[in-house]
Design an enzyme around this catalytic site. Structure first.
Site, PDB file in Angstrom:
ATOM      1  N   ARG A 132       4.075  13.970  -6.979  1.00  0.00           N
ATOM      2  CA  ARG A 132       4.008  13.254  -8.300  1.00  0.00           C
ATOM      3  C   ARG A 132       2.624  13.460  -9.045  1.00  0.00           C
ATOM      4  O   ARG A 132       1.605  13.536  -8.366  1.00  0.00           O
ATOM      5  CB  ARG A 132       3.960  11.700  -7.937  1.00  0.00           C
ATOM      6  CG  ARG A 132       5.427  11.255  -7.202  1.00  0.00           C
ATOM      7  CD  ARG A 132       5.591   9.882  -7.142  1.00  0.00           C
ATOM      8  NE  ARG A 132       4.687   9.127  -6.620  1.00  0.00           N
ATOM      9  CZ  ARG A 132       5.176   7.886  -6.377  1.00  0.00           C
ATOM     10  NH1 ARG A 132       6.188   7.266  -6.742  1.00  0.00           N
ATOM     11  NH2 ARG A 132       4.454   6.968  -5.634  1.00  0.00           N
ATOM     12  N   ASP A 187       4.135  -4.435  -7.375  1.00  0.00           N
ATOM     13  CA  ASP A 187       3.781  -3.128  -6.778  1.00  0.00           C
ATOM     14  C   ASP A 187       4.305  -1.874  -7.346  1.00  0.00           C
ATOM     15  O   ASP A 187       3.798  -0.874  -7.257  1.00  0.00           O
ATOM     16  CB  ASP A 187       4.013  -3.303  -5.236  1.00  0.00           C
ATOM     17  CG  ASP A 187       5.303  -3.266  -4.936  1.00  0.00           C
ATOM     18  OD1 ASP A 187       5.804  -4.443  -5.147  1.00  0.00           O
ATOM     19  OD2 ASP A 187       5.936  -2.551  -4.205  1.00  0.00           O
ATOM     20  N   ASN A 188       5.399  -2.147  -8.056  1.00  0.00           N
ATOM     21  CA  ASN A 188       6.062  -0.879  -8.814  1.00  0.00           C
ATOM     22  C   ASN A 188       5.991  -0.992 -10.464  1.00  0.00           C
ATOM     23  O   ASN A 188       6.494  -0.581 -11.273  1.00  0.00           O
ATOM     24  CB  ASN A 188       7.545  -1.058  -8.753  1.00  0.00           C
ATOM     25  CG  ASN A 188       7.898  -0.614  -7.184  1.00  0.00           C
ATOM     26  OD1 ASN A 188       7.186  -0.129  -6.456  1.00  0.00           O
ATOM     27  ND2 ASN A 188       9.041  -0.981  -6.747  1.00  0.00           N
ATOM     28  N   GLY A 206       0.648  -1.365   0.033  1.00  0.00           N
ATOM     29  CA  GLY A 206       0.059   0.168  -0.013  1.00  0.00           C
ATOM     30  C   GLY A 206       0.702   1.157  -0.205  1.00  0.00           C
ATOM     31  O   GLY A 206       2.074   1.342   0.049  1.00  0.00           O
ATOM     32  N   ARG A 232       3.985   5.747   2.108  1.00  0.00           N
ATOM     33  CA  ARG A 232       4.435   7.158   2.456  1.00  0.00           C
ATOM     34  C   ARG A 232       3.886   8.269   1.331  1.00  0.00           C
ATOM     35  O   ARG A 232       4.426   9.427   1.075  1.00  0.00           O
ATOM     36  CB  ARG A 232       5.794   7.118   2.519  1.00  0.00           C
ATOM     37  CG  ARG A 232       6.458   6.529   1.284  1.00  0.00           C
ATOM     38  CD  ARG A 232       7.944   7.146   1.345  1.00  0.00           C
ATOM     39  NE  ARG A 232       8.943   6.292   0.428  1.00  0.00           N
ATOM     40  CZ  ARG A 232      10.024   6.158   0.116  1.00  0.00           C
ATOM     41  NH1 ARG A 232      10.979   7.369   0.781  1.00  0.00           N
ATOM     42  NH2 ARG A 232      10.903   5.617  -0.568  1.00  0.00           N
ATOM     43  N   ASP A 275       8.609   5.303   8.398  1.00  0.00           N
ATOM     44  CA  ASP A 275       8.183   6.431   8.776  1.00  0.00           C
ATOM     45  C   ASP A 275       7.470   7.335   7.849  1.00  0.00           C
ATOM     46  O   ASP A 275       6.952   8.559   8.266  1.00  0.00           O
ATOM     47  CB  ASP A 275       9.502   7.093   9.362  1.00  0.00           C
ATOM     48  CG  ASP A 275      10.274   7.367   8.075  1.00  0.00           C
ATOM     49  OD1 ASP A 275      10.085   7.242   6.939  1.00  0.00           O
ATOM     50  OD2 ASP A 275      11.369   8.102   8.432  1.00  0.00           O
ATOM     51  N   ARG A 285      -1.574   0.219  -9.673  1.00  0.00           N
ATOM     52  CA  ARG A 285      -0.305  -0.847  -9.862  1.00  0.00           C
ATOM     53  C   ARG A 285      -0.849  -2.262 -10.126  1.00  0.00           C
ATOM     54  O   ARG A 285      -1.959  -2.471  -9.540  1.00  0.00           O
ATOM     55  CB  ARG A 285       0.547  -0.758  -8.579  1.00  0.00           C
ATOM     56  CG  ARG A 285       1.373   0.546  -8.483  1.00  0.00           C
ATOM     57  CD  ARG A 285       1.245   0.652  -6.982  1.00  0.00           C
ATOM     58  NE  ARG A 285       1.624   2.144  -6.675  1.00  0.00           N
ATOM     59  CZ  ARG A 285       2.719   2.673  -6.500  1.00  0.00           C
ATOM     60  NH1 ARG A 285       3.959   1.854  -6.714  1.00  0.00           N
ATOM     61  NH2 ARG A 285       3.361   3.913  -6.321  1.00  0.00           N
TER      62      ARG A 285
HETATM   63  P1  AMP Z   1       9.275   0.734  -2.637  1.00  0.00           P
HETATM   64  O1  AMP Z   1      10.325  -0.174  -2.575  1.00  0.00           O
HETATM   65  O2  AMP Z   1       9.821   2.150  -2.323  1.00  0.00           O
HETATM   66  O3  AMP Z   1       8.521   0.503  -3.907  1.00  0.00           O
HETATM   67  O4  AMP Z   1       8.346   0.686  -1.325  1.00  0.00           O
HETATM   68  C1  AMP Z   1       7.724  -0.560  -1.139  1.00  0.00           C
HETATM   69  C2  AMP Z   1       6.675  -0.544  -0.190  1.00  0.00           C
HETATM   70  O5  AMP Z   1       7.240   0.407   1.029  1.00  0.00           O
HETATM   71  C3  AMP Z   1       5.486   0.445  -0.519  1.00  0.00           C
HETATM   72  O6  AMP Z   1       4.308  -0.023   0.242  1.00  0.00           O
HETATM   73  C4  AMP Z   1       5.758   1.725   0.234  1.00  0.00           C
HETATM   74  O7  AMP Z   1       4.694   2.607   0.275  1.00  0.00           O
HETATM   75  C5  AMP Z   1       6.557   1.544   1.428  1.00  0.00           C
HETATM   76  N1  AMP Z   1       7.634   2.280   1.943  1.00  0.00           N
HETATM   77  C6  AMP Z   1       8.737   2.556   1.268  1.00  0.00           C
HETATM   78  N2  AMP Z   1       9.389   3.273   2.162  1.00  0.00           N
HETATM   79  C7  AMP Z   1       8.629   3.987   3.073  1.00  0.00           C
HETATM   80  C8  AMP Z   1       8.564   4.827   4.086  1.00  0.00           C
HETATM   81  N3  AMP Z   1       9.701   5.323   4.465  1.00  0.00           N
HETATM   82  N4  AMP Z   1       7.737   4.720   4.916  1.00  0.00           N
HETATM   83  C9  AMP Z   1       6.316   4.055   4.975  1.00  0.00           C
HETATM   84  N5  AMP Z   1       6.337   3.079   3.614  1.00  0.00           N
HETATM   85  C10 AMP Z   1       7.478   2.940   3.023  1.00  0.00           C
HETATM   86 MG    MG Z   2       6.918   1.103  -4.684  1.00  0.00          MG
END
Ligand code: AMP
Ligand code: MG
Length: 526
Positions: A197, A278-279, A104, A107, A139, A204
């Site tokens: 953004r 998810d990306n 989800g 952030r 965070d 996704r």
């Molecule tokens: P990502 O690897 O950046 O695509 O993130 C994978 C998941 O981790 C997604 O659900 C993001 O929303 C969550 N996420 C990444 N960094 C943070 C953060 N600093 N705080 C909260 N959720 C995060």
């Molecule tokens: Mg992501």
């Protein structure tokens, strides 16, 4: 200035899809809902560091609107404009090949869907705006370095003609964010930032996977039909809403879009770095700029992501295969919407077919050939092997290849693209032999050199956001100097133009950047 009437919001995602009845902003599993109400968490001192004037224009914003303190407050998450209804969405995903459960928007917080004067729908989303119910153990914040990288690369990709989510603004928050950048047990405070953004949709593959995995099939169908209606309006008109025919056409379109995106990444030398499901954007956009990178010396096995260094699942050359694997996971998720699997198999076939067509078109264009012939694959395969063996810069090579004189091909034309003199010397005969064959092939094409050169320079960029360039801009911005961001952004606006005054931004990776963190390798810490 009045910011009150800047946007016209029409928040369909919230209005037409079920929301989470629990109003608490607390980490939890969210069932039966596509989104949760959540407000951005205010920051100390939001300040606009950079913005995209093209994106601003698309949102009918002028410079004065954007530069106002009121707007910095909105873009930093401290204030809302009328019509904004913030929420975070629920999705899951396969990470590095494994089902990871609920992820989800941890952030990212959507502000709403702005409809511009031309009638285009643009969803605004603040990334780094504080915790949400989906933040898991993190965070909700983002640091300046990764935000700057996302801001610049989104816009650079757009100017390159690669489908992508966009970025309106980069705001510093005035707050520190603690990160262990190299994952080596040395966490440090870094400046925090928020990127606004923008995309027609941030949906996704993982948005569908989560409902399928949980057996929430009615919600899965609702989300699919909503996505078709809102994000694929030209398709929606071709068959009855909710019909298998329409859903099948939609899946095939997602597959074709994804195939075209992979061909673009290959063309410009982009490595996403974290192609988890998810990306993956349902619209075939590049989404979630994390530890991405640009290929310097050509190497299909190269990955910028330190987390992926051992397995190289997401390395440059594997991206088309990984995209297909991800589409297979999307097909698994959509299976409950179909009586049998045949329409999904047909969609995956469309991926293979489209990718093959696009790759042929792209290679023909990169090499300056009018049309791709079957035996051209051998010619291309040979040079790719040589480029790898001789450590030749991919971007620079294709610009120089355009300058080759068909009547008198010379390795010296290409020499500047080599990183190592010893390898140039060693491989010179092999390159000379290849150039002879290439020149013969060009002669068969009978395209005037000047015309070929111009055509090649329209698909082979001179300027890409090389990793070291982004890193230099980051270091200057952390020291308080934002001029390099604007200069870089301005250069990347016209990536195919020669721009002699900006030659420094076309320079190959310097030696100091070869193994430096942020230049050749990046962690997921952001
Ligand atoms: P990502 O690897 O950046 O695509 O993130 C994978 C998941 O981790 C997604 O659900 C993001 O929303 C969550 N996420 C990444 N960094 C943070 C953060 N600093 N705080 C909260 N959720 C995060
Ligand atoms: Mg992501």
């Amino acid at each position: 200035m009045s910011t009150a009437s800047l946007f016209n919001f029409d928040n369909r995602f919230r209005r037409e899809l079920p929301g989470d009845p629990d109003p608490r902003n607390a980490v939890r599993q969210v069932h039966g809902a596509c989104w949760s109400d959540v407000l951005p968490t205010p920051v100390s001192a939001p300040r606009l560091l950079a913005h995209s004037r093209e994106m601003a224009a698309l949102l009918d914003l002028d410079e004065a609107d954007l530069r106002s303190p009121e707007m910095a407050a909105v873009l930093g998450g401290n204030a809302l404009l009328p019509g904004m209804q913030p929420y975070a969405t629920c999705y899951g995903g396969h990470q590095f090949g494994q089902w990871a459960g609920q992820l989800g928007d941890g952030r990212a917080i959507a502000l709403g869907e702005a409809v511009n004067r031309a009638g285009q729908r643009w969803e605004l989303q603040l990334k780094g705006a504080g915790p949400t119910p989906y933040s898991r153990r993190a965070d909700g914040r983002a640091v300046l370095r990764s935000s700057l990288r996302e801001f610049l690369c989104s816009e650079a990709m757009h100017h390159l003609g690669v489908p992508t989510t966009r970025a309106l603004s980069l705001v510093t928050t005035g707050d520190a964010v603690l990160r262990d950048m190299l994952y080596d047990g040395h966490p440090a405070d870094e400046p925090g930032a928020v990127v606004c953004r923008v995309a027609p949709s941030f949906t996704r593959f993982g948005h569908f996977e989560i409902f399928a995995t949980r057996g929430e099939h009615a919600l899965l169908a609702r989300l699919a039909d909503f996505t078709i209606a809102r994000d694929f309006p030209e398709l929606a008109a071709t068959a009855p809403a909710g019909s298998e025919t329409l859903r099948a056409a939609w899946f095939a379109d997602v597959c074709a879009r994804t195939a075209r995106l992979m061909a673009h990444w290959l063309r410009v030398g982009f490595v996403h770095g974290v192609m988890n499901t998810d990306n993956m954007s349902i619209l075939g956009l590049t989404i979630d700029y994390g530890p991405y990178g640009w290929v310097d010396n050509f190497a299909p096995g190269w990955t910028p992501n330190t987390t992926d260094a051992a397995g190289r699942r997401y390395c440059f050359g594997r991206q088309p295969d990984v995209a297909r694997w991800n589409l297979e996971r999307l097909a698994d998720a959509l299976r409950p919407l179909f009586a049998d699997a045949a329409p999904l198999a047909a969609g995956l076939d469309a991926y293979d077919r489209t990718y093959a067509e696009e790759a042929a078109r792209l290679f023909a264009a990169k090499f300056g050939l009018r049309k791709w012939r079957e035996d051209d694959a051998e010619l291309a395969g040979e040079i790719f092997a040589l480029l790898e063996r001789a450590e030749v810069d991919m971007t620079d090579f294709f610009r120089r290849l355009a300058d080759v004189d068909r009547a008198a091909p010379a390795v010296d034309t290409l020499a500047g693209a080599f990183y190592r003199d010893d390898l140039l010397r060693q491989q010179r005969p092999a390159f000379a032999a290849w150039l002879q064959r290439y020149a013969a092939r060009l002669a068969a094409d009978a395209r005037p050199d000047a015309e070929r050169r111009a055509a090649m320079n329209r698909v082979n960029p001179r300027f890409v956001l090389r990793n070291y360039l982004a890193q230099q801009a980051i270091e200057r911005a952390e020291a308080g100097d934002t001029a390099p961001i604007d200069e870089l952004l301005d250069t990347l606006r016209r990536p195919y133009d020669e721009q002699p005054a900006r030659a420094q931004f076309a320079a190959k990776r310097p030696d100091w950047a070869r193994h430096k963190a942020g230049c050749s390798m990046l962690s997921c810490s952001s």
